[in-house]
Design an enzyme around this catalytic site. Structure first.
Site, PDB file in Angstrom:
ATOM      1  N   LYS A  44       0.781  -1.279   0.016  1.00  0.00           N
ATOM      2  CA  LYS A  44       0.094   0.065  -0.101  1.00  0.00           C
ATOM      3  C   LYS A  44       0.952   1.451   0.110  1.00  0.00           C
ATOM      4  CE  LYS A  44      -1.970  -1.137   3.844  1.00  0.00           C
ATOM      5  NZ  LYS A  44      -1.109  -2.465   4.137  1.00  0.00           N
ATOM      6  N   ARG A 123      -9.048   0.890   9.556  1.00  0.00           N
ATOM      7  CA  ARG A 123      -8.596  -0.359   9.806  1.00  0.00           C
ATOM      8  C   ARG A 123      -9.732  -1.446  10.348  1.00  0.00           C
ATOM      9  NH1 ARG A 123      -2.915   0.268   9.428  1.00  0.00           N
ATOM     10  NH2 ARG A 123      -1.783  -1.884   9.597  1.00  0.00           N
ATOM     11  N   ARG A 162      11.957  -5.609   4.157  1.00  0.00           N
ATOM     12  CA  ARG A 162      11.554  -4.191   3.885  1.00  0.00           C
ATOM     13  C   ARG A 162      12.674  -3.126   4.579  1.00  0.00           C
ATOM     14  NH1 ARG A 162       5.956  -1.871   5.221  1.00  0.00           N
ATOM     15  NH2 ARG A 162       5.965  -3.238   6.920  1.00  0.00           N
ATOM     16  N   ARG A 206       0.183  -9.232  13.078  1.00  0.00           N
ATOM     17  CA  ARG A 206      -0.273  -8.449  12.037  1.00  0.00           C
ATOM     18  C   ARG A 206      -1.059  -8.939  10.987  1.00  0.00           C
ATOM     19  NH1 ARG A 206       4.718  -5.647  10.158  1.00  0.00           N
ATOM     20  NH2 ARG A 206       3.266  -4.307   8.865  1.00  0.00           N
TER      21      ARG A 206
HETATM   22  P1  AP5 Z   1       5.045  -1.687   1.710  1.00  0.00           P
HETATM   23  O1  AP5 Z   1       4.329  -0.764   0.472  1.00  0.00           O
HETATM   24  O2  AP5 Z   1       5.664  -0.876   2.673  1.00  0.00           O
HETATM   25  O3  AP5 Z   1       3.546  -2.175   2.317  1.00  0.00           O
HETATM   26  P2  AP5 Z   1       2.287  -1.851   2.985  1.00  0.00           P
HETATM   27  O4  AP5 Z   1       1.280  -2.533   2.511  1.00  0.00           O
HETATM   28  O5  AP5 Z   1       2.445  -0.345   3.330  1.00  0.00           O
HETATM   29  O6  AP5 Z   1       2.680  -2.450   4.460  1.00  0.00           O
HETATM   30  P3  AP5 Z   1       2.790  -1.894   5.741  1.00  0.00           P
HETATM   31  O7  AP5 Z   1       3.272  -2.834   6.802  1.00  0.00           O
HETATM   32  O8  AP5 Z   1       3.289  -0.499   6.008  1.00  0.00           O
HETATM   33  O9  AP5 Z   1       1.356  -1.938   6.261  1.00  0.00           O
HETATM   34  P4  AP5 Z   1       0.821  -1.977   7.521  1.00  0.00           P
HETATM   35  O10 AP5 Z   1      -0.581  -1.795   7.048  1.00  0.00           O
HETATM   36  O11 AP5 Z   1       1.061  -3.166   8.604  1.00  0.00           O
HETATM   37  O12 AP5 Z   1       1.489  -0.848   8.245  1.00  0.00           O
HETATM   38  P5  AP5 Z   1       1.271   0.453   8.987  1.00  0.00           P
HETATM   39  O13 AP5 Z   1       2.544   1.357   8.958  1.00  0.00           O
HETATM   40  O14 AP5 Z   1      -0.138   1.050   8.346  1.00  0.00           O
HETATM   41  O15 AP5 Z   1       5.655  -2.880   1.032  1.00  0.00           O
HETATM   42  C1  AP5 Z   1       6.084  -3.842   1.699  1.00  0.00           C
HETATM   43  C2  AP5 Z   1       7.623  -4.338   1.332  1.00  0.00           C
HETATM   44  O16 AP5 Z   1       7.377  -4.962  -0.153  1.00  0.00           O
HETATM   45  C3  AP5 Z   1       8.579  -3.033   1.052  1.00  0.00           C
HETATM   46  O17 AP5 Z   1       9.976  -3.546   1.281  1.00  0.00           O
HETATM   47  C4  AP5 Z   1       8.430  -2.903  -0.352  1.00  0.00           C
HETATM   48  O18 AP5 Z   1       9.604  -2.261  -0.761  1.00  0.00           O
HETATM   49  C5  AP5 Z   1       8.110  -4.197  -1.009  1.00  0.00           C
HETATM   50  N1  AP5 Z   1       7.106  -4.195  -2.190  1.00  0.00           N
HETATM   51  C6  AP5 Z   1       6.077  -3.396  -2.405  1.00  0.00           C
HETATM   52  N2  AP5 Z   1       5.430  -3.739  -3.651  1.00  0.00           N
HETATM   53  C7  AP5 Z   1       6.169  -4.821  -3.948  1.00  0.00           C
HETATM   54  C8  AP5 Z   1       6.213  -5.445  -5.367  1.00  0.00           C
HETATM   55  N3  AP5 Z   1       5.121  -5.019  -6.189  1.00  0.00           N
HETATM   56  N4  AP5 Z   1       7.152  -6.294  -5.527  1.00  0.00           N
HETATM   57  C9  AP5 Z   1       8.003  -6.676  -4.738  1.00  0.00           C
HETATM   58  N5  AP5 Z   1       8.171  -5.794  -3.402  1.00  0.00           N
HETATM   59  C10 AP5 Z   1       7.231  -4.802  -3.183  1.00  0.00           C
HETATM   60  O19 AP5 Z   1       0.820   0.162  10.637  1.00  0.00           O
HETATM   61  C11 AP5 Z   1       1.680  -0.232  11.559  1.00  0.00           C
HETATM   62  C12 AP5 Z   1       1.111  -0.521  12.588  1.00  0.00           C
HETATM   63  O20 AP5 Z   1       0.461   0.683  13.354  1.00  0.00           O
HETATM   64  C13 AP5 Z   1      -0.026  -1.598  12.711  1.00  0.00           C
HETATM   65  O21 AP5 Z   1       0.351  -2.756  12.898  1.00  0.00           O
HETATM   66  C14 AP5 Z   1      -0.985  -1.139  14.134  1.00  0.00           C
HETATM   67  O22 AP5 Z   1      -0.045  -1.448  15.290  1.00  0.00           O
HETATM   68  C15 AP5 Z   1      -0.639   0.523  13.890  1.00  0.00           C
HETATM   69  N6  AP5 Z   1      -1.655   1.161  13.206  1.00  0.00           N
HETATM   70  C16 AP5 Z   1      -1.757   2.025  12.093  1.00  0.00           C
HETATM   71  N7  AP5 Z   1      -2.927   2.465  11.751  1.00  0.00           N
HETATM   72  C17 AP5 Z   1      -3.513   2.112  12.365  1.00  0.00           C
HETATM   73  C18 AP5 Z   1      -4.982   1.925  12.598  1.00  0.00           C
HETATM   74  N8  AP5 Z   1      -5.782   2.559  11.850  1.00  0.00           N
HETATM   75  N9  AP5 Z   1      -5.634   1.180  13.461  1.00  0.00           N
HETATM   76  C19 AP5 Z   1      -5.030   0.654  14.508  1.00  0.00           C
HETATM   77  N10 AP5 Z   1      -3.820   0.331  14.471  1.00  0.00           N
HETATM   78  C20 AP5 Z   1      -3.013   1.168  13.493  1.00  0.00           C
END
Ligand code: AP5
Length: 269
Positions: A44, A123, A162, A206
């Site tokens: 994402k 979420r 990542r 997660r």
């Molecule tokens: P990346 O683009 O970073 O993936 P992502 O979907 O953004 O993954 P996240 O882990 O950031 O999502 P998340 O939802 O768990 O984390 P968030 O920060 O929101 O890509 C991942 C990897 O793959 C990278 O290395 C990239 O280079 C690679 N890649 C991408 N596309 C590719 C492709 N096509 N081919 C190959 N490689 C590729 O949340 C973190 C934490 O915060 C949560 O666990 C929770 O504790 C808290 N939190 C955040 N928001 C909330 C909420 N709304 N409610 C409750 N808790 C929350």
């Protein structure tokens, strides 16, 4: 919002309304207001990074706000933020009330004339309902909700490799999208780090939290007629090329609806 390389810097989003963006993007007719859904690691953030350059809408990630807070000193962190960071390290969802307080505090970002790309929020169903009430109150219609889909085994490989820039939050992958200089960011002089929640024990938690709490949002937005489902297989550029036409088609139909209403109102007067 100050813009470097055409990218909004998201200052007010990352640090709260006290840190106001320096310039505001030009208002657009029908600004893009997009939500990205999908399991952790599906890509994402990577897609938001590509899309915001094209749509000129701000990439608003709740995870980035928590990670920015984690870099502040102990004295600067509120008790609610310390509690939120503990949930995050374990890979659990932060409680809805904490997340919603944080987003509501940044409500101006949702009103931004340049629009937004929400990543990681909402979420849970409770968050989705709070957001809907907030947007409906001020007639801030969503353009679309994109749900990215990929088998779990590929997701785990993406998360494990990542690396994230500590300064500008740019995202790399050690084999799929490596930076030019190992351990350093290509865009700024920031260092790359492994997120605490990208360790295997947190990844498992997660993915379970996603299935339990976030996957039901797919049906919620399908019923609202906003859902666009996109395969997250292939390179980031291939996924982007599948996403953009879907978004443009949706915006075109919203544009036609809006023009129809304008025309009806003109006839009535
Ligand atoms: P990346 O683009 O970073 O993936 P992502 O979907 O953004 O993954 P996240 O882990 O950031 O999502 P998340 O939802 O768990 O984390 P968030 O920060 O929101 O890509 C991942 C990897 O793959 C990278 O290395 C990239 O280079 C690679 N890649 C991408 N596309 C590719 C492709 N096509 N081919 C190959 N490689 C590729 O949340 C973190 C934490 O915060 C949560 O666990 C929770 O504790 C808290 N939190 C955040 N928001 C909330 C909420 N709304 N409610 C409750 N808790 C929350």
């Amino acid at each position: 919002m100050s813009v470097a390389n055409n990218k909004p810097t998201r200052v007010a989003w990352l640090h709260g309304p006290a840190a106001r963006c320096e310039t505001v993007p030009k208002g657009q007719f029908l600004p893009w207001r997009v939500i990205l859904l999908g399991a952790p690691g599906v890509g994402k953030g990577t897609q938001a990074d590509l899309l915001d350059q094209r749509l000129l809408a701000c990439h608003l990630s709740t995870g980035d706000v928590f990670r920015a807070a984690a870099t502040r000193s102990d004295d600067e962190q509120t008790p609610a933020m310390k509690e939120a960071l503990a949930y995050m390290r374990r890979g659990e969802l932060v409680p809805d009330s904490t997340v919603w307080d944080m987003v509501r505090e940044r409500g101006e970002c949702l009103h931004c004339a340049g629009g937004f790309i929400l990543d990681g929020f909402p979420r849970t169903l409770a968050q989705a309902v709070s957001l809907k009430q907030f947007l409906d109150k001020d007639e801030l219609g969503l353009t679309a909700v994109v749900s990215y889909e990929l088998p779990a085994s590929q997701i785990v490989a993406r998360l494990g490799g990542r690396r994230t820039c500590e300064k500008c939050k740019a995202v790399y992958h050690i084999t799929e999208r490596p930076s030019k200089v190992e351990g350093g960011c290509d865009r700024c002089d920031g260092k790359l780090f492994l997120r605490e929640d990208d360790r295997p024990e947190s990844i498992k938690v997660r993915l379970e939290a996603y299935e339990r709490s976030t996957a039901p949002l797919i049906e919620f937005y399908a019923k609202a007629g906003l859902l666009v489902q996109v395969s997250a297989a292939g390179t980031p550029e291939e996924i982007y090329d599948r996403t953009l036409p879907e978004l443009e088609t949706r915006r075109l139909s919203l544009f036609a609806e809006r023009m129809w209403v304008v025309e009806e109102n003109r006839r009535d007067t």
